[in-house]
Structures are given as structure tokens and as C-alpha cells.
Design a protein around this motif. Structure first.
Motif, PDB file in Angstrom:
ATOM      1  N   ILE A   1       0.893  -1.215   0.013  1.00  0.00           N
ATOM      2  CA  ILE A   1      -0.008  -0.041   0.027  1.00  0.00           C
ATOM      3  C   ILE A   1       0.856   1.283  -0.061  1.00  0.00           C
ATOM      4  CG2 ILE A   1      -1.540   1.261   1.203  1.00  0.00           C
ATOM      5  CD1 ILE A   1      -2.712  -1.286   2.373  1.00  0.00           C
ATOM      6  N   GLY A   2       1.110   1.735  -1.067  1.00  0.00           N
ATOM      7  CA  GLY A   2       2.049   2.837  -1.279  1.00  0.00           C
ATOM      8  C   GLY A   2       3.469   2.333  -1.240  1.00  0.00           C
ATOM      9  N   GLU A   3       4.301   2.535  -0.104  1.00  0.00           N
ATOM     10  CA  GLU A   3       5.549   2.024  -0.128  1.00  0.00           C
ATOM     11  C   GLU A   3       5.501   1.302   1.041  1.00  0.00           C
ATOM     12  OE1 GLU A   3       8.015   2.697  -2.057  1.00  0.00           O
ATOM     13  OE2 GLU A   3       6.626   3.849  -3.356  1.00  0.00           O
ATOM     14  N   ASN A   4       4.435   0.629   1.496  1.00  0.00           N
ATOM     15  CA  ASN A   4       4.268  -0.334   2.655  1.00  0.00           C
ATOM     16  C   ASN A   4       4.115  -1.683   2.340  1.00  0.00           C
ATOM     17  OD1 ASN A   4       5.035   2.007   4.634  1.00  0.00           O
ATOM     18  ND2 ASN A   4       2.867   2.760   4.486  1.00  0.00           N
ATOM     19  N   TYR A   5       4.785  -2.489   2.895  1.00  0.00           N
ATOM     20  CA  TYR A   5       4.414  -3.894   2.679  1.00  0.00           C
ATOM     21  C   TYR A   5       3.445  -4.410   3.869  1.00  0.00           C
ATOM     22  CZ  TYR A   5       8.291  -4.195  -0.853  1.00  0.00           C
ATOM     23  OH  TYR A   5       8.858  -4.003  -2.019  1.00  0.00           O
ATOM     24  N   VAL A   6       2.209  -4.974   3.455  1.00  0.00           N
ATOM     25  CA  VAL A   6       1.218  -5.080   4.421  1.00  0.00           C
ATOM     26  C   VAL A   6       1.297  -6.248   5.212  1.00  0.00           C
ATOM     27  CG1 VAL A   6      -0.414  -3.877   2.929  1.00  0.00           C
ATOM     28  CG2 VAL A   6      -0.290  -6.500   2.878  1.00  0.00           C
ATOM     29  N   PHE A   7       2.219  -7.248   4.874  1.00  0.00           N
ATOM     30  CA  PHE A   7       2.326  -8.650   5.471  1.00  0.00           C
ATOM     31  C   PHE A   7       3.871  -8.549   6.198  1.00  0.00           C
ATOM     32  CE2 PHE A   7      -0.833  -9.823   2.169  1.00  0.00           C
ATOM     33  CZ  PHE A   7      -1.730 -10.319   3.043  1.00  0.00           C
ATOM     34  N   SER A   8       4.484  -7.622   6.193  1.00  0.00           N
ATOM     35  CA  SER A   8       5.848  -7.722   6.780  1.00  0.00           C
ATOM     36  C   SER A   8       5.981  -7.094   8.161  1.00  0.00           C
ATOM     37  CB  SER A   8       7.068  -6.718   5.625  1.00  0.00           C
ATOM     38  OG  SER A   8       6.751  -7.448   4.676  1.00  0.00           O
ATOM     39  N   GLY A   9       4.840  -7.036   8.965  1.00  0.00           N
ATOM     40  CA  GLY A   9       4.673  -6.730  10.191  1.00  0.00           C
ATOM     41  C   GLY A   9       5.265  -5.295  10.367  1.00  0.00           C
TER      42      GLY A   9
ATOM     43  N   ASP B   1     -10.232   7.936  20.676  1.00  0.00           N
ATOM     44  CA  ASP B   1      -9.387   8.542  22.036  1.00  0.00           C
ATOM     45  C   ASP B   1      -9.021   7.156  22.681  1.00  0.00           C
ATOM     46  OD1 ASP B   1      -9.638  11.199  21.179  1.00  0.00           O
ATOM     47  OD2 ASP B   1     -11.621  11.556  22.618  1.00  0.00           O
ATOM     48  N   GLY B   2      -7.931   6.917  22.983  1.00  0.00           N
ATOM     49  CA  GLY B   2      -7.405   5.886  23.637  1.00  0.00           C
ATOM     50  C   GLY B   2      -7.744   4.625  22.872  1.00  0.00           C
ATOM     51  N   ILE B   3      -7.928   4.562  21.896  1.00  0.00           N
ATOM     52  CA  ILE B   3      -8.467   3.057  21.051  1.00  0.00           C
ATOM     53  C   ILE B   3      -7.257   3.335  19.815  1.00  0.00           C
ATOM     54  CG2 ILE B   3     -10.069   1.829  19.865  1.00  0.00           C
ATOM     55  CD1 ILE B   3     -12.263   3.196  21.581  1.00  0.00           C
ATOM     56  N   LYS B   4      -6.689   1.924  19.640  1.00  0.00           N
ATOM     57  CA  LYS B   4      -5.826   1.805  18.302  1.00  0.00           C
ATOM     58  C   LYS B   4      -6.408   0.424  17.947  1.00  0.00           C
ATOM     59  CE  LYS B   4      -1.774   3.498  20.480  1.00  0.00           C
ATOM     60  NZ  LYS B   4      -1.316   4.626  19.625  1.00  0.00           N
ATOM     61  N   MET B   5      -6.459   0.451  16.800  1.00  0.00           N
ATOM     62  CA  MET B   5      -6.894  -0.790  15.563  1.00  0.00           C
ATOM     63  C   MET B   5      -5.560  -1.352  15.326  1.00  0.00           C
ATOM     64  SD  MET B   5      -9.470  -2.733  14.610  1.00  0.00           S
ATOM     65  CE  MET B   5     -10.831  -1.627  15.098  1.00  0.00           C
ATOM     66  N   GLN B   6      -5.465  -2.711  15.166  1.00  0.00           N
ATOM     67  CA  GLN B   6      -4.369  -3.420  14.358  1.00  0.00           C
ATOM     68  C   GLN B   6      -4.713  -3.476  13.006  1.00  0.00           C
ATOM     69  OE1 GLN B   6      -3.494  -7.272  15.944  1.00  0.00           O
ATOM     70  NE2 GLN B   6      -2.049  -7.825  13.941  1.00  0.00           N
TER      71      GLN B   6
ATOM     72  N   SER C   1       7.341 -14.687  17.519  1.00  0.00           N
ATOM     73  CA  SER C   1       6.262 -13.479  17.700  1.00  0.00           C
ATOM     74  C   SER C   1       6.933 -12.307  18.116  1.00  0.00           C
ATOM     75  CB  SER C   1       5.406 -13.975  18.864  1.00  0.00           C
ATOM     76  OG  SER C   1       5.843 -14.121  20.226  1.00  0.00           O
ATOM     77  N   ASN C   2       8.238 -12.310  18.580  1.00  0.00           N
ATOM     78  CA  ASN C   2       8.813 -11.077  19.035  1.00  0.00           C
ATOM     79  C   ASN C   2       9.598 -10.366  17.712  1.00  0.00           C
ATOM     80  OD1 ASN C   2       8.014 -10.772  21.672  1.00  0.00           O
ATOM     81  ND2 ASN C   2       9.655 -12.456  22.134  1.00  0.00           N
ATOM     82  N   ALA C   3       9.675 -11.217  16.680  1.00  0.00           N
ATOM     83  CA  ALA C   3      10.203 -10.582  15.309  1.00  0.00           C
ATOM     84  C   ALA C   3       9.575  -9.452  14.789  1.00  0.00           C
ATOM     85  CB  ALA C   3      10.467 -11.750  14.423  1.00  0.00           C
ATOM     86  N   PRO C   4      10.412  -8.522  14.174  1.00  0.00           N
ATOM     87  CA  PRO C   4       9.503  -7.220  13.746  1.00  0.00           C
ATOM     88  C   PRO C   4       8.688  -7.749  12.465  1.00  0.00           C
ATOM     89  CG  PRO C   4      11.925  -6.836  13.925  1.00  0.00           C
ATOM     90  CD  PRO C   4      11.633  -8.117  14.338  1.00  0.00           C
ATOM     91  N   GLY C   5       9.037  -8.875  11.869  1.00  0.00           N
ATOM     92  CA  GLY C   5       7.911  -9.246  10.877  1.00  0.00           C
ATOM     93  C   GLY C   5       6.688  -9.745  11.430  1.00  0.00           C
ATOM     94  N   ASN C   6       6.621 -10.187  12.477  1.00  0.00           N
ATOM     95  CA  ASN C   6       5.323 -10.522  13.000  1.00  0.00           C
ATOM     96  C   ASN C   6       4.731  -9.716  14.240  1.00  0.00           C
ATOM     97  OD1 ASN C   6       5.315 -13.176  12.255  1.00  0.00           O
ATOM     98  ND2 ASN C   6       6.487 -14.255  13.433  1.00  0.00           N
ATOM     99  N   LYS C   7       5.426  -8.390  14.306  1.00  0.00           N
ATOM    100  CA  LYS C   7       4.711  -7.518  15.263  1.00  0.00           C
ATOM    101  C   LYS C   7       3.483  -6.450  14.507  1.00  0.00           C
ATOM    102  CE  LYS C   7       8.639  -6.679  18.188  1.00  0.00           C
ATOM    103  NZ  LYS C   7       9.456  -5.641  18.789  1.00  0.00           N
ATOM    104  N   THR C   8       2.616  -6.116  15.161  1.00  0.00           N
ATOM    105  CA  THR C   8       1.464  -5.537  14.977  1.00  0.00           C
ATOM    106  C   THR C   8       1.677  -3.895  14.486  1.00  0.00           C
ATOM    107  OG1 THR C   8       0.501  -4.815  16.821  1.00  0.00           O
ATOM    108  CG2 THR C   8       0.090  -6.927  16.020  1.00  0.00           C
ATOM    109  N   VAL C   9       1.139  -3.541  13.424  1.00  0.00           N
ATOM    110  CA  VAL C   9       1.002  -2.070  12.957  1.00  0.00           C
ATOM    111  C   VAL C   9      -0.473  -1.566  13.479  1.00  0.00           C
ATOM    112  CG1 VAL C   9       0.967  -0.407  11.216  1.00  0.00           C
ATOM    113  CG2 VAL C   9       2.747  -2.427  11.127  1.00  0.00           C
TER     114      VAL C   9
END
Length: 324
Positions: free
Chosen positions: A129-137, A181-186, A167-175
């Protein structure tokens, strides 16, 4: 106290000036549509108005974030849909190839189609999406598959020896994106484990079919090809699932994405309701009541005219008037 003519004149002029100021104030309210045109008119209303505008600006930013989140989730859902469709086609080809009535040439053709499907799924793993890979964490600038292509485990883990299930690898972390207010969505879906399992499976299928092209190896039998389906096949383990298990995993991930999309719709409705509510409160706080303001304007004009009439009688005639 002695009341002089100059005192009467001064008082009259001061009152007339105040009357002009009142009419000017009502004219400004009618022209601007606001009951205040500068903070000094009413500091309380001004402060509340600033607060409402901050809420509206924040709401607008959240709605922009919603649009970005929808783009991520829609792209992810579309890619996973194509992965699922491709795996269904792989299953059809394996079932067809498992029939021993197929000739070597026919199985080679099936092998070529599966090879292309694998390349297609690898392309889906590198969806951008643009310059971002959506499945790369969180490593959004790094593609999931590189060089030949192979799974980019080392870069996505930022360690020399990493696994695609870390699970701690950047490739598996969430964006995550702020949606309230105070709510984030993965908004992303970590693809190392999922696409890694799919690619490993298709590599195994390619390896089995490649025996038909190598004269030094015994061609795969229909039973060996059939074992590629289901969890009962030869070599099936929890870490090396068969096609049906992989397809089920793709559907589970896609269902999770769908659940996030549904929540985004709910949050979008909530933002729209909040926008209407805040706009209404801001209007009640500072918008002009035209009927009331016009009435007060007419009243002020009547008082002003009466003041002019009375003032004309109070001011004594001058010597010039006598000479005339």
C-alpha cells in the motif's frame, strides 16, 4: 448639584454612542451568524468554542485514520481471498494429478501451473500500500519474499538465525492506527508464518512433481501425490500441515481481518455520531439566534430614535439659531 447644559449634552452624546455600539453589535451578529466575533465579547463562550473545535479537528483526523485502516484491511482481505482461491486450484490440480491414468507430460503441465501459482502467492505476500508491505509486520519497507524469491526470514527478524514463528520478530509485530480517543486498531496481518507455511507446502509439491522431469529419479506415484492432501498424508505434522489445514488457516486469518473490518464500521458510525453531537453543541454555544437578534436590533433602533428625539428638545438653541 447644578446641572449645566454641557452636562446634558455630554450625557446625551454618551448614551447615543452606547446605543450605536449596541446596534453595531447586533449587526455584527447578524452578518457573521455568531454571537461573538472576538474573545472579549464573551470569554466563556470563546473558551467552550475552542474546546469544541479541538474535538472536531480530532474527529476529522480519526476519520482520516479510519480511511487508512480500511485501505490496509481491504487490501489484506483481497490478497487472502486470492490466496484461498489459488489453494483451491492447487487442490484441484493435485486431485487431478493423483490419478495414475495421467501421462508424464500431463503431470509436467500440472507441475508448471502449480509453479506459477506459487509465484503468484509469493507476489501476494509482497502486497504493498503505497510504499508499505502489508504482510511484513513493522518492517513495512521490507518485502516478505526476496531473491528467487525466498522468504525473507533473516531481515524480518533482524537476527542472524530467526524463525518465521518468532512472535517478537519485527516481521510478526502489529501495525496499529489510532481510531478514537485511547483506542488503537491493528491494521496489518503478520504474514511470515502463514505465507511461510503456504510456500513450504508448495515447494514440497514442486519437489515431488520435479521427479517426473529428472530421469535419475523415480516418478511420483498417484498415492504419493494424493498424500499431499489432508492431515493423514505421509509426513504430515503440526509444523508441516497438509493443504486442507493450510487452507483452513487462511480462512481463519481472513475471518480475523473481517472482524476488524466490522469493528471499523462500528467505530466509523461512532465518529459520525460524535461529529454531529459536537457540531450541535458548538452551534448552540455560539451561533446567532436570528429571531431574537432581529427583535433586539429593532428594539435598539426604536430606543435610539427616541433618544435622538428627546435629545433634540433638551439641547438649547444657540445664538446662531436666533440670528437666523
Amino acid at each position: 448639584m447644578r446641572v449645566t447644559q454641557s452636562m446634558l449634552s455630554s450625557n446625551m452624546l454618551r448614551n447615543l454612542n452606547n446605543s450605536y455600539n449596541k446596534m453595531s453589535k447586533y449587526q455584527d451578529q447578524l452578518n457573521s451568524g455568531k454571537i461573538i466575533n472576538r474573545p472579549s465579547d464573551d470569554p466563556v463562550v470563546a473558551v467552550k468554542g475552542m474546546s469544541y473545535r479541538v474535538d472536531l479537528d480530532r474527529n476529522v483526523q480519526y476519520q482520516r485514520n479510519m480511511g487508512e485502516a480500511h485501505t490496509w484491511l481491504d487490501s489484506t482481505d483481497e490478497s487472502l481471498d486470492q490466496v484461498g482461491t489459488s489453494l483451491i486450484r492447487v487442490k484441484e490440480l493435485i486431485v487431478q494429478a493423483a490419478n495414475d491414468t495421467n501421462t508424464k507430460e500431463e503431470r509436467n503441465k500440472i507441475s508448471e501451473e502449480i509453479k506459477q501459482i506459487r509465484a503468484h502467492i509469493q507476489d501476494l505476500g509482497n502486497t504493498k500500500i503505497g510504499e508499505n508491505y502489508v504482510f511484513s509486520g513493522t518492517k513495512t519497507g521490507t518485502p516478505l519474499f526476496v531473491n528467487e524469491p525466498t522468504l525473507n526470514v533473516t531481515v524480518l527478524n533482524e537476527v542472524a538465525l530467526g524463525t518465521k514463528t518468532d512472535s517478537n520478530a519485527p516481521g510478526n509485530k502489529t501495525v496499529e492506527i489510532d481510531v478514537f480517543d485511547g483506542i488503537k486498531m491493528q491494521v496489518n496481518t503478520a504474514g511470515m508464518e502463514l505465507f511461510g507455511a503456504v510456500d513450504d507446502y508448495l515447494a514440497e509439491v514442486e519437489g515431488l512433481f520435479s521427479r517426473h522431469k529428472d530421469p535419475t529419479q523415480t516418478p511420483a506415484t498417484g498415492e504419493e501425490i494424493g498424500d499431499l492432501l489432508g492431515l493423514s498424508g505421509t509426513g504430515a505434522t503440526t509444523t508441516n500441515p497438509r493443504l486442507d489445514k493450510i487452507t483452513e488457516k487462511v480462512l481463519e486469518v481472513r475471518a480475523t481481518v473481517g472482524a476488524r473490518q466490522n469493528r471499523l464500521e462500528l467505530m466509523t458510525n461512532r465518529l459520525e455520531i460524535q461529529e454531529v453531537s459536537v457540531t450541535k453543541q458548538m452551534s448552540l454555544n455560539e451561533d446567532t439566534d436570528y429571531a431574537k437578534t432581529i427583535t433586539e436590533m429593532v428594539t435598539a433602533e426604536s430606543i435610539h430614535q427616541a433618544s435622538l428625539s428627546v435629545g433634540a428638545k433638551i439641547i438649547q438653541q444657540t445664538l446662531v439659531d436666533f440670528i437666523r
